[in-house]
Design a protein around this motif. Structure first.
Motif: not given
Length: 313
Positions: A52-77
């Motif tokens: 099982v791939r450890p620590f995202f080694r070599g993976a493609i990250l989409a539709p966002w890289p890194n972090r979305v803080v608290d997993g919350r965001y607002t888009f198109d209101d």
């Protein structure tokens, strides 16, 4: 009764590209670059096909890289809540594509194109198709990702790879880093929440100024950088070398104005600081909230990025 079901390795279907002294092994889960060697020398931290791939080694990250803080965001209101995939810090980490099983679109001995679809789901109600093209030649392994919004509404989008570069013998502390970035995104020490963009020339940030190559030593890095010196073709290059001068370089195009660098600190000594994560990104951490450099794909619209990993003799 004997089980006659033939199972693929845990990392999915395996593909091998070979050219000009390079060998690249790619796994279909996450379109992951599982290993990359030049004349038998590792250029990235590999993992086993049946692991099982450890620590995202070599993976493609989409539709966002890194972090979305608290997993919350607002888009198109509309406020969205993503699944929390980094429980220790309480964030949604590295997107939704890293565990998709990509299928072959085209394949030769030197080139492989894989495709998959991020389906609309809670927290990300958009359908985005991805094609990941790997091409191997004397200049190294070039990866190009193309995303298309196949849904009826505009979609926020970002992308990055997640290789851990290996310069040669030793560990991160022993290697020299050249990182031609003038700015760093500072973060909170506990949850790595973005604070503000600052110049690496500021006195309290001198430890993160690697514009002139120098040894990493025991510096802890888990930050996004921007403001790159680029060549005439618009590419920026991060280099990691040993004291003998051998090493690995990662170049990325202007579609990636950011790079995340992480010294891969781990509590287990066997895997602590064994590779340097270098992740070219089309947008910074938490771009779904800040909007900084965030791609907004209109229906039928596309975005892409490319990067190359090559050996340094």
């Amino acid at each position: 009764m004997e089980n006659s079901l033939s199972l693929s390795p845990l990392s999915g279907t395996q593909f091998v590209l070979e050219a000009d002294g390079y060998t690249a092994s790619i796994a279909s889960i996450g379109a992951s670059l599982r290993s990359l060697q030049y004349r038998g020398r590792n250029l990235i931290v590999p993992f086993d096909a049946d692991q099982v791939r450890p620590f995202f080694r070599g993976a493609i990250l989409a539709p966002w890289p890194n972090r979305v803080v608290d997993g919350r965001y607002t888009f198109d209101d509309v406020e969205q809540q993503l699944s929390i995939t980094e429980p220790s810090r309480g964030h949604a980490l590295h997107g939704l594509a890293s565990w998709l099983d990509f299928a072959v679109v085209r394949q030769t001995t030197r080139r492989l194109v894989l495709g998959a679809t991020i389906e609309a789901q809670p927290g990300y109600p958009h359908r985005v198709t991805l094609e990941v093209a790997f091409a191997l030649d004397a200049g190294g392994l070039r990866t190009t990702v193309t995303a298309v919004n196949a849904g009826p509404n505009a979609a926020p989008f970002g992308i990055a790879p997640h290789p851990y570069l290996v310069a040669g013998e030793g560990r991160v502390d022993d290697w020299t880093l050249e990182l031609p970035a003038r700015q760093i995104l500072t973060v909170t020490p506990d949850r790595l929440i973005p604070l503000r963009l600052r110049d690496v020339t500021e006195s309290d940030l001198a430890a993160f100024d690697f514009r002139a190559p120098r040894t990493i030593d025991d510096t802890f890095i888990d930050h996004a950088f921007t403001g790159f010196d680029r060549d005439e073709e618009g590419n920026a290059t991060v280099r990691v070398t040993t004291s003998a001068g051998s090493g690995v370089a990662l170049s990325f195009d202007g579609e990636c104005p950011w790079v995340q660098v992480h010294t891969a600190d781990q509590p287990t000594p066997a895997i602590d600081r064994i590779g340097l994560a270098v992740e070219p990104m089309t947008c910074p951490p938490d771009a779904f909230n800040s909007g900084v450099d965030l791609n907004v794909l209109e229906p039928g619209g596309s975005a892409g990025a490319s990067w190359t990993i090559r050996a340094m003799d």
